[in-house]
Write an enzyme that holds these catalytic residues in place. Sequence first.
Site, PDB file in Angstrom:
ATOM      1  CE  LYS A   1       2.120 -15.974 -22.825  1.00 55.84           C
ATOM      2  NZ  LYS A   1       2.179 -17.062 -23.829  1.00 55.84           N
TER       3      LYS A   1
ATOM      4  CD  GLU B   1      13.103 -21.665 -11.114  1.00 56.22           C
ATOM      5  OE1 GLU B   1      14.006 -22.407 -11.547  1.00 56.22           O
ATOM      6  OE2 GLU B   1      13.021 -21.322  -9.927  1.00 56.22           O
TER       7      GLU B   1
ATOM      8  CB  CYS C   1      14.047 -27.189 -17.395  1.00 54.68           C
ATOM      9  SG  CYS C   1      13.122 -27.775 -15.992  1.00 54.68           S
TER      10      CYS C   1
ATOM     11  CD  GLU D   1      17.360 -25.573 -22.497  1.00 57.35           C
ATOM     12  OE1 GLU D   1      16.954 -24.473 -22.907  1.00 57.35           O
ATOM     13  OE2 GLU D   1      17.004 -26.074 -21.414  1.00 57.35           O
TER      14      GLU D   1
HETATM   15  P1  NAD Z   1       9.966 -19.577 -24.100  1.00 60.05           P
HETATM   16  O1  NAD Z   1      10.917 -18.714 -23.373  1.00 60.05           O
HETATM   17  O2  NAD Z   1       9.923 -19.518 -25.574  1.00 60.05           O
HETATM   18  O3  NAD Z   1       8.470 -19.299 -23.619  1.00 60.05           O
HETATM   19  C1  NAD Z   1       8.078 -19.354 -22.268  1.00 60.05           C
HETATM   20  C2  NAD Z   1       6.866 -18.458 -22.064  1.00 60.05           C
HETATM   21  O4  NAD Z   1       7.265 -17.098 -22.277  1.00 60.05           O
HETATM   22  C3  NAD Z   1       5.711 -18.724 -23.034  1.00 60.05           C
HETATM   23  O5  NAD Z   1       4.489 -18.560 -22.369  1.00 60.05           O
HETATM   24  C4  NAD Z   1       5.902 -17.610 -24.066  1.00 60.05           C
HETATM   25  O6  NAD Z   1       4.719 -17.266 -24.736  1.00 60.05           O
HETATM   26  C5  NAD Z   1       6.390 -16.469 -23.205  1.00 60.05           C
HETATM   27  N1  NAD Z   1       7.149 -15.427 -23.926  1.00 60.05           N
HETATM   28  C6  NAD Z   1       7.829 -15.537 -25.086  1.00 60.05           C
HETATM   29  N2  NAD Z   1       8.364 -14.345 -25.425  1.00 60.05           N
HETATM   30  C7  NAD Z   1       8.037 -13.466 -24.450  1.00 60.05           C
HETATM   31  C8  NAD Z   1       8.311 -12.091 -24.223  1.00 60.05           C
HETATM   32  N3  NAD Z   1       9.035 -11.374 -25.074  1.00 60.05           N
HETATM   33  N4  NAD Z   1       7.829 -11.520 -23.105  1.00 60.05           N
HETATM   34  C9  NAD Z   1       7.116 -12.234 -22.195  1.00 60.05           C
HETATM   35  N5  NAD Z   1       6.804 -13.540 -22.379  1.00 60.05           N
HETATM   36  C10 NAD Z   1       7.266 -14.152 -23.489  1.00 60.05           C
HETATM   37  O7  NAD Z   1      10.247 -21.077 -23.601  1.00 60.05           O
HETATM   38  P2  NAD Z   1       9.549 -22.428 -24.048  1.00 60.05           P
HETATM   39  O8  NAD Z   1      10.051 -22.817 -25.384  1.00 60.05           O
HETATM   40  O9  NAD Z   1       8.078 -22.349 -23.842  1.00 60.05           O
HETATM   41  O10 NAD Z   1      10.099 -23.438 -22.938  1.00 60.05           O
HETATM   42  C11 NAD Z   1      11.314 -24.086 -23.043  1.00 60.05           C
HETATM   43  C12 NAD Z   1      12.367 -23.440 -22.163  1.00 60.05           C
HETATM   44  O11 NAD Z   1      11.897 -23.385 -20.825  1.00 60.05           O
HETATM   45  C13 NAD Z   1      13.656 -24.211 -22.097  1.00 60.05           C
HETATM   46  O12 NAD Z   1      14.734 -23.328 -22.179  1.00 60.05           O
HETATM   47  C14 NAD Z   1      13.596 -24.882 -20.733  1.00 60.05           C
HETATM   48  O13 NAD Z   1      14.851 -25.223 -20.193  1.00 60.05           O
HETATM   49  C15 NAD Z   1      12.909 -23.850 -19.940  1.00 60.05           C
HETATM   50  N6  NAD Z   1      12.310 -24.434 -18.742  1.00 60.05           N
HETATM   51  C16 NAD Z   1      12.892 -24.148 -17.536  1.00 60.05           C
HETATM   52  C17 NAD Z   1      12.385 -24.716 -16.382  1.00 60.05           C
HETATM   53  C18 NAD Z   1      13.001 -24.413 -15.054  1.00 60.05           C
HETATM   54  O14 NAD Z   1      12.320 -24.591 -14.046  1.00 60.05           O
HETATM   55  N7  NAD Z   1      14.233 -23.972 -14.965  1.00 60.05           N
HETATM   56  C19 NAD Z   1      11.274 -25.569 -16.456  1.00 60.05           C
HETATM   57  C20 NAD Z   1      10.717 -25.829 -17.706  1.00 60.05           C
HETATM   58  C21 NAD Z   1      11.238 -25.245 -18.838  1.00 60.05           C
END
Ligand code: NAD
Length: 495
Positions: free
Chosen positions: A175, A250, A284, A385
């Site tokens: 997804k 992550e 991230c 963040e």
């Molecule tokens: P997000 O949490 O908004 O979304 C991530 C994914 O989760 C998307 O595919 C989204 O559609 C899905 N999602 C959203 N709500 C959900 C729910 N209720 N249930 C299941 N899935 C759901 O994050 P984002 O804005 O896409 O990404 C940015 C964040 O990701 C930042 O906080 C960043 O630090 C983090 N990030 C972490 C790493 C790491 O390896 N630690 C790497 C990249 C990004």
Amino acid sequence: MAELYKNFIDGKWRAATSGATFENRNPANRDEVIGLFPASTAEDVDAAVQAAKQAFAAWRLVPAPKRGELLYRVGELLRQYKEDIARGMTREMGKILKETRGDVQEGIDTAFYVAGEGRRLFGETTPAELPNKFAMSVRTPIGVCALITPWNFPMAIPTWKMFPALLCGNTVVLKPAEDTPQTAQRLIEILIEAGIPSGVVNLVHGRGEDVGAALVRHPDVQLVSFTGSAAVGREIASVCGQNLKRVSLELGGKNAQIVMEDADLELAVEGALWGAFGTTGQRCTATSRLIVHRDVAKTVTDALVARAQKIRIGDGLDESVDMGPLINAAAREKVLRYIEIGKREGARLRSGGGVHDAGVCAKGYFFQPTIFDQVKPNMRIAQEEIFGPVLSIVEIQSFEEAVQVMNSTPYGLSSSIYTQDVARAFRAMRDIEAGITYINGPTIGAEVHLPFGGVKDTGNGHREAGTTVYDIFSEWKSIYVDYSGKLQKAQIDNN
Ligand code: NAD
């Protein structure tokens, strides 16, 4: 007319059962529609999970070296299409071409590294404590894995999860983030070209609240591998906790670079610029805090401000551009909100702080590289963040204070220290609370054969990449073979 994309379920491209779609637009130019993607629901999720469940029966029995050979082909195809995928990724999510090429390269590196693991998925053999008995441990696949990914590394993160999951003998449902569905589509097309059997890899597009949440709750999903925000990660962890599902998370970061008074300052400034403003601060592992010794704070800050103002902002497809747009309107609003919070808290805005909408940038979500100094460690801009091109500079007076400030946030992903003092460097490696520490390098630049992940609120203790990723995607089975021909009892016979 915008191109219409589909889900990939059980080896076939299918529209969402609801027929609904969502738009994907170029963040550098909102007028440009990249495509229409299926706004899927729980019904589509169920079809994908059932396909993955059925395919698991045969895939788990394919020898791991053979599963690896398929991933070699995937790596070759990624290499073949690298430039085209990178260009599509820049259009879709904005980061500059050099970075999207790097993103695809991470997928290529992962493919080859994981493929090799097909012949190295070792367990252990060990002497048994009883005579005429043999003992060993083997890795076994888990089943259907849900892979839920963010938009900032649209190829690297899905491949980091998918390739080890497949190598271990699992089947998957991906997804991808709503902002980067097209790069996920490219990955699936490559898997098909490489010969992936039907049902082993499935793709379901749609909103996190619909598709992501349905996947997490689905009783036939055995494992959830999630990369994204801490807020969503917590929700997923609690659902998985209730259902005793395997879950690896992550999450976010508030990464810092320390610059001590003995550092090579030119190098430190270069590292901070790349760490803070690369990918428009949307990594991230981005450097969002600079912890700098007061003896060199003015020199470092002045140099950073001068260099930040020279950063060329624009469409990432233009090779002369240094920094692309933010991902979407919500991200731009969030960054603007934090600029106001920073000012209200008493930090001093030294550079940037506003949207960049001059000329051709008027139609995108561009933002100026922003630097605050006089930041106190407990201010919100030093704790939370922001996920944009905003650097908060905190002054310190000693190495001990630097480490204390470094460790004062809820996150613990990446960290860095610039110093020429080898003893300080080793103390930093020991005392910094983070999953990754760089010495004389910026907070970004992870390589795929080392464990990747963070401590504290950055995750739940798992590490992707490296050889540690196999602990996420497989379970251990201990096997005892008794060829003594009699009943032997461990511990009890040994009394
Ligand atoms: P997000 O949490 O908004 O979304 C991530 C994914 O989760 C998307 O595919 C989204 O559609 C899905 N999602 C959203 N709500 C959900 C729910 N209720 N249930 C299941 N899935 C759901 O994050 P984002 O804005 O896409 O990404 C940015 C964040 O990701 C930042 O906080 C960043 O630090 C983090 N990030 C972490 C790493 C790491 O390896 N630690 C790497 C990249 C990004």
